[in-house]
Design a protein around this motif. Structure first.
Motif: not given
Lengths: 571, 207
Positions: A215, A212, A152-154, B164, B153-154, A209, B157, A203, B160-161
């Motif tokens: 990020l 994201v 859903w996010l990508f 980072l 859900q995240y 989103d 991400p 990314v 990824i953080a």
């Protein structure tokens, strides 16, 4: 293996491989003896990027219109809950009227396969419905599953895969060329940060989103801030790093402020949700969109947000600039295309004008200021600003075509994708040669190119071809790219903008030829021959070959770009 | 208009108090002539915002606000001010030649944001301020919910953080590390001598 994690592994293979590669490079650096120069490590890292490019290319060429099993299962469960718990409450399920696929989806027999678009439509309608009727069960459906949420996010579409290929290719070329340049003592860290920056760009183009996306943007930006000030003893490199950091943070702040205003207005930062919600024109949405555009405008260095580019390009290490001016810019444009066409189709009449103004300003400022540059890196910086202007014509054409439901939408996206590819390849080469000349002549002014013909005949020939391609001279790739860019503007009736672009292209050929004149006509004071080195030689040969190949044989590349554009538009 | 209930009066007074602290602090930040005073006036601003988060039921955000803004950013600003200039210096000019364009730009932004807030049909947009503040049983975004969302859900991400943060750390270490010359780029002997002499002379001077 768990179906969720196998889905994550297969769809994010290039990113995961790159992160592992970056960590490996950093780890090997620790065990190597302090005296070794780590040139071999850089070459190994470069070929690792090549492997990642192949992995991304597999994703690019594979077509997966059907949603993964996990998503199918969860989406069907969602529809079931909907039907069982909402309908007894006496409420009819209000599907999004703009979505033709939805009513059919609601009647789906359980065994029928859902396409990605259908599954996304169901999730969006479910979430919108929950927003309006809080009685809907609070279960966030599959979103609690990492695999479903990753879907859903990508986007994971061919459009994203195409740009993953481009970034991996750019990282490969830049790492090969960086072997030639002194990046002082931290070669392994240089390679590692460049690889992490590539992950960030991947990314960015893959995200659906805004959070994201942010990020990814920050991951790439943080690496590039550090790489810009890599030459610690050099005041210009320090200036470049500080300028990029300050202005870049400001642009990021605009971006995230815009995203939060959009969230405030519509309750979501997901592009699919925004695309459905933006039907309702709202004041905060306009301010938010404007702020997003400021962020993107900085990223692609389009006027009037271009002021950082010349200073940063002049001072930063050459291999990093080659990456910054190409891959980073391409990511900005890819994201701009995705966000504007998926998230804000309903506000097209607002943003199209803004993009048009930015296009005109970038072309005028970039080309006219480039005329007065004596430093070749600054010249390439202004030429990059002008190229951003040409590309914005295609973005504008995408908006106009979407507005009029014209059949030229696909052609406009195709033109932008094709141009981003050949611009990236040619510009990496031009910056690399400028960097080599700078290293051998202790300067990168115009006059340092004098006599390059005798010092390094192949380098001189390569630079001439790349500059002519950037200028858009017929047998080379740049001509094909510009032809389709301007064509996309013409079919949407943007005659003034296209005429401006064509006229300024002629101006740009003048300043590109100024460099060629130095190379071929004027005698140089410095006559020491330049040795390019085998590794950088391989990279440059590949770049020049590709530039020539796309120019004389554009058909297969155009077909690929068309396929890529289709995957963005029929998402 | 019906009379306010006691509950509403309490709510609006809390809101007014927090707003006063936050906005008043912000005005003092801009108006203080001394840098160090301005830095310390940031405290009520950050604390007021943390109070707003708490008031809206976002305990996690409030904690993060205190940790990051008061604990890290404010401290960093105070350190930077005390290290870079005379902290007691009150002769800082409050304006320069850009004052008119800057005020105009700020006013434009205020007009745009306030205008947008007034025009926006809040209830239709699904964000009902009154319901959010006053209704009993408002869903509270508690810390465990934030944690679950982050790791379910995240999840991606979140990962990824972490990359980072690693990249930022490596970049900062490379840039801040004290430089010694690498053996393969060693200076000629006489230059090293000269360098050492200069260093010694400098140490003598500063001692």
């Amino acid at each position: 293996m768990n179906v969720e994690y196998s889905y994550i592994l297969t769809s994010f293979l290039p990113e995961i491989a790159l992160v592992v590669l970056g960590l490996l490079v950093l780890a090997i650096d620790l065990v190597l003896p302090a005296r070794s120069t780590r040139r071999t490590l850089t070459i190994v890292a470069a070929f690792g990027c090549l492997v990642v490019m192949v992995l991304s290319a597999q994703q690019w060429l594979a077509s997966t219109p059907i949603a993964p099993d996990l998503v199918q299962r969860e989406t069907r469960a969602m529809v079931q809950i909907w039907q069982q718990q909402i309908e007894p409450l006496g409420q009819s399920v209000q599907a999004d009227p703009t979505d033709p696929s939805l009513p059919r989806v609601m009647q789906l027999p359980a065994e029928m396969a859902l396409t990605n678009a259908e599954a996304r439509a169901v999730v969006r309608a479910y979430q919108q419905q929950r927003h309006l009727t809080p009685q809907l069960p609070p279960r966030e459906m599959g979103l609690a599953h990492p695999g479903f949420a990753a879907w859903w996010l990508f986007a994971n579409d061919q459009f994203a895969a195409a740009f993953k290929v481009l970034f991996a290719l750019a990282a490969f070329l830049v790492l090969l060329l960086s072997v030639r340049f002194p990046v002082e003592r931290y070669r392994a860290e240089f390679a590692g940060l460049l690889i992490f920056a590539t992950v960030g760009l991947m990314v960015m183009v893959n995200s659906m989103d805004l959070v994201v996306l942010f990020l990814g943007l920050e991951l790439a930006a943080v690496c590039l801030y550090a790489l810009a000030s890599w030459h610690k003893g050099d005041a210009r490199s320090q200036e470049s790093g500080v300028k990029y950091l300050l202005l870049g943070s400001l642009a990021s702040a605009f971006f995230i402020y815009g995203a939060s205003l959009l969230f405030m207005q519509y309750g979501s930062t997901h592009l699919t949700m925004l695309g459905g919600a933006a039907m309702r024109l709202a004041p905060f949405a306009l301010i938010g969109l404007l702020m997003l555009l400021i962020g993107f405008g900085f990223k692609v260095a389009a006027a009037p947000l271009h002021l950082w580019a010349p200073d940063v390009y002049q001072g930063a290490p050459t291999s990093m600039v080659a990456f910054l001016s190409t891959a980073s810019k391409a990511a900005g444009f890819a994201v701009l295309l995705r966000v504007l066409s998926l998230g804000f189709p309903a506000l097209t009449d607002r943003w199209v004008l803004l993009i048009g103004v930015m296009a005109a300003l970038s072309m005028v400022v970039g080309n006219l200021v480039a005329l007065h540059q004596n430093n070749v890196k600054r010249l390439l910086a202004y030429s990059g600003i002008a190229q951003a202007g040409y590309l914005l014509i295609a973005v504008m054409a995408v908006g106009l075509a979407g507005l009029h439901h014209s059949s030229h939408l696909e052609a406009a996206v195709t033109a932008a994708v094709l141009y981003l590819f050949l611009y990236t390849i040619a510009n990496i080469g031009a910056f690399a040669i400028a960097g080599i000349v700078q290293q051998e002549s202790a300067g990168v002014e115009m006059r340092d190119f004098a006599g390059l013909r005798t010092r390094a005949p192949l380098l001189a020939f390569g630079m001439t071809l790349l500059l002519l391609s950037l200028g858009g001279i017929p047998p080379l790739a740049g001509f094909v790219g510009k032809w389709f860019l301007f064509l996309s503007g013409v079919v949407e009736g943007q005659y003034i903008l296209v005429l401006l672009g064509a006229a300024l292209s002629v101006v740009s050929i003048y300043y590109y030829l100024l460099v060629v004149k130095q190379i071929y006509v004027l005698p140089g004071e410095n006559t020491a021959p330049i040795r390019v080195g085998a590794v950088a030689g391989i990279g440059l040969t590949l770049i020049v070959f590709l530039t020539f190949l796309i120019g004389v044989f554009p058909r297969p590349f155009l077909d690929l770009a068309t396929q890529t554009a289709q995957s963005l538009l029929h998402f | 208009m019906e009379a306010m209930t006691t509950q509403e009066i309490v709510h609006y007074s809390i809101f007014a108090l927090l707003a006063l602290v936050t906005v008043g602090g912000a005005i003092k930040v801009a108006a203080s002539r001394s840098m160090i005073h301005a830095a310390f006036w940031l405290f009520p601003v950050f604390a007021g915002v943390a109070g707003f988060y708490l008031y809206l039921g976002a305990q996690f955000l409030a904690a993060i606000q205190v940790l990051i803004y008061i604990g890290a950013i404010l401290l960093l600003i105070v350190f930077a001010v005390t290290l870079t200039r005379n902290a007691a210096d009150t002769d800082e000019a409050q304006s320069n030649r850009f004052v008119i364009p800057v005020v105009l730009a700020a006013l434009l932004l205020v007009v745009a944001l306030v205008g947008a807030a007034v025009i926006t049909p809040w209830r239709e947009a699904g964000v009902d301020i009154d319901r959010l503040l006053l209704a009993p049983g408002v869903p509270v975004t508690d810390v465990s919910a934030v944690g679950l969302t982050l790791l379910q859900q995240y999840l991606l991400p979140f990962e990824i953080a972490s990359v980072l943060l690693l990249a930022a750390m490596i970049g900062a270490i490379v840039l801040a590390r004290k430089e010694r010359r690498a053996p393969d780029e060693a200076l000629p002997a006489e230059e090293i001598m000269a360098h050492d002499e200069r260093t010694e002379a400098y140490t003598e001077l500063t001692r």
